[in-house]
Design an enzyme around this catalytic site. Structure first.
Site, PDB file in Angstrom:
ATOM      1  N   ASN A   1     -14.175   6.210   4.528  1.00 29.66           N
ATOM      2  CA  ASN A   1     -14.311   5.186   5.558  1.00 29.66           C
ATOM      3  C   ASN A   1     -13.422   5.417   6.781  1.00 29.66           C
ATOM      4  OD1 ASN A   1     -16.315   3.745   4.246  1.00 29.66           O
ATOM      5  ND2 ASN A   1     -14.865   2.458   3.138  1.00 29.66           N
TER       6      ASN A   1
ATOM      7  N   ASN B   1     -10.419   1.330   7.369  1.00 27.69           N
ATOM      8  CA  ASN B   1     -11.798   1.298   7.834  1.00 27.69           C
ATOM      9  C   ASN B   1     -11.938   1.279   9.349  1.00 27.69           C
ATOM     10  OD1 ASN B   1     -12.258   1.142   5.134  1.00 27.69           O
ATOM     11  ND2 ASN B   1     -13.425  -0.762   5.184  1.00 27.69           N
TER      12      ASN B   1
ATOM     13  N   TYR C   1      -5.729  -0.683   9.429  1.00 33.42           N
ATOM     14  CA  TYR C   1      -6.318  -0.548   8.105  1.00 33.42           C
ATOM     15  C   TYR C   1      -7.360   0.571   8.149  1.00 33.42           C
ATOM     16  CZ  TYR C   1      -3.746  -4.615   6.607  1.00 33.42           C
ATOM     17  OH  TYR C   1      -2.730  -5.474   6.315  1.00 33.42           O
TER      18      TYR C   1
ATOM     19  N   TYR D   1       0.801  -1.221   0.000  1.00 31.09           N
ATOM     20  CA  TYR D   1       0.000   0.000   0.000  1.00 31.09           C
ATOM     21  C   TYR D   1       0.838   1.276   0.000  1.00 31.09           C
ATOM     22  CZ  TYR D   1      -3.756  -3.215   1.229  1.00 31.09           C
ATOM     23  OH  TYR D   1      -4.659  -4.245   1.231  1.00 31.09           O
TER      24      TYR D   1
ATOM     25  N   HIS E   1      -4.760   6.158  -1.220  1.00 32.54           N
ATOM     26  CA  HIS E   1      -5.397   6.070   0.091  1.00 32.54           C
ATOM     27  C   HIS E   1      -4.405   6.329   1.226  1.00 32.54           C
ATOM     28  CE1 HIS E   1      -9.409   5.533   1.317  1.00 32.54           C
ATOM     29  NE2 HIS E   1      -9.404   4.265   1.644  1.00 32.54           N
TER      30      HIS E   1
END
Length: 208
Positions: free
Chosen positions: A133, A87, A85, A35, A40
């Site tokens: 989120n 969320n 993470y 990532y 994000h």
């Protein structure tokens, strides 16, 4: 109380001479090499940039995240990169706020925003999660949306039918990477103003 809580309290006491933590600055993203430098992870990019400027190592595992205890413009701050993470970002942030007995006004969040072009910033004193989120998790677990945030533009989807998850988890191209580098530097300057209570100045100078 776990052994980790004991170590955290010992560490907090050892820092007492510097005064208490006044702000939690949380950059949102997802942990893991896959990532890195994705859209994000704009919040992680900003905190890594700030830590580098301050000569800090943002790697200590605490509050379900990677942290660094730093001083910014005379204010003692906790840099926090949740490793829950995206969320579940609120889980990490709530732990940090509760540990330092801080209310929501002492939180500043940095995150990505697909409604802004790459390199653009939008600083807000508060606001809804807007479907993000990570912000949704913070709002739900703190019970409030009354916290400052810096939104980092990462660009909108190439077309309406493009998968949103695929877009935000995609990496920046060369041109956008350079725009994000400059944007991250501007976000760091904004944070230096915001911890001094100069949010309006930061908004006037860096909002685009």
């Amino acid at each position: 109380m776990s052994i980790f809580d004991v170590f955290d309290r010992i560490s907090a006491n050892s820092q007492a001479g510097r005064g208490k933590i006044e702000y939690v600055i949380a950059g949102l993203g997802n942990p893991g090499l896959e990532y890195e430098n994705t859209r994000h992870n704009a919040g992680f990019i900003v905190l890594d940039t700030l830590a580098k400027q301050l000569g800090a190592d943002i790697s200590r595992m605490q509050f379900k995240g990677k942290t660094a205890d730093v001083t910014i413009e005379g204010k003692r701050c906790l840099l926090l990169k949740p490793t829950t993470y995206m969320n579940n970002s609120g889980e990490s942030i709530v732990q940090a706020l509760e540990f330092y007995k801080l209310d929501i006004s002492s939180l500043i969040v940095v995150c990505d925003d697909i409604s802004l072009d790459p390199g653009k910033l939008r600083i807000r004193r508060k606001g809804s999660h807007g479907g993000h989120n990570g912000l949704r998790s913070i709002c739900e677990l703190t019970g409030s949306d009354d916290y400052a945030r810096i939104k980092m533009g990462v660009g909108k989807k190439p077309h309406p039918d493009y998968d949103l998850a695929k877009w935000v988890l995609g990496k920046f191209g060369r041109e956008d990477s350079e725009k994000m580098r400059k944007s991250a530097e501007n976000a760091c300057e904004s944070l230096k103003l915001m911890v001094q209570g100069k949010t309006d100045e930061a908004m006037n100078k860096y909002n685009s």
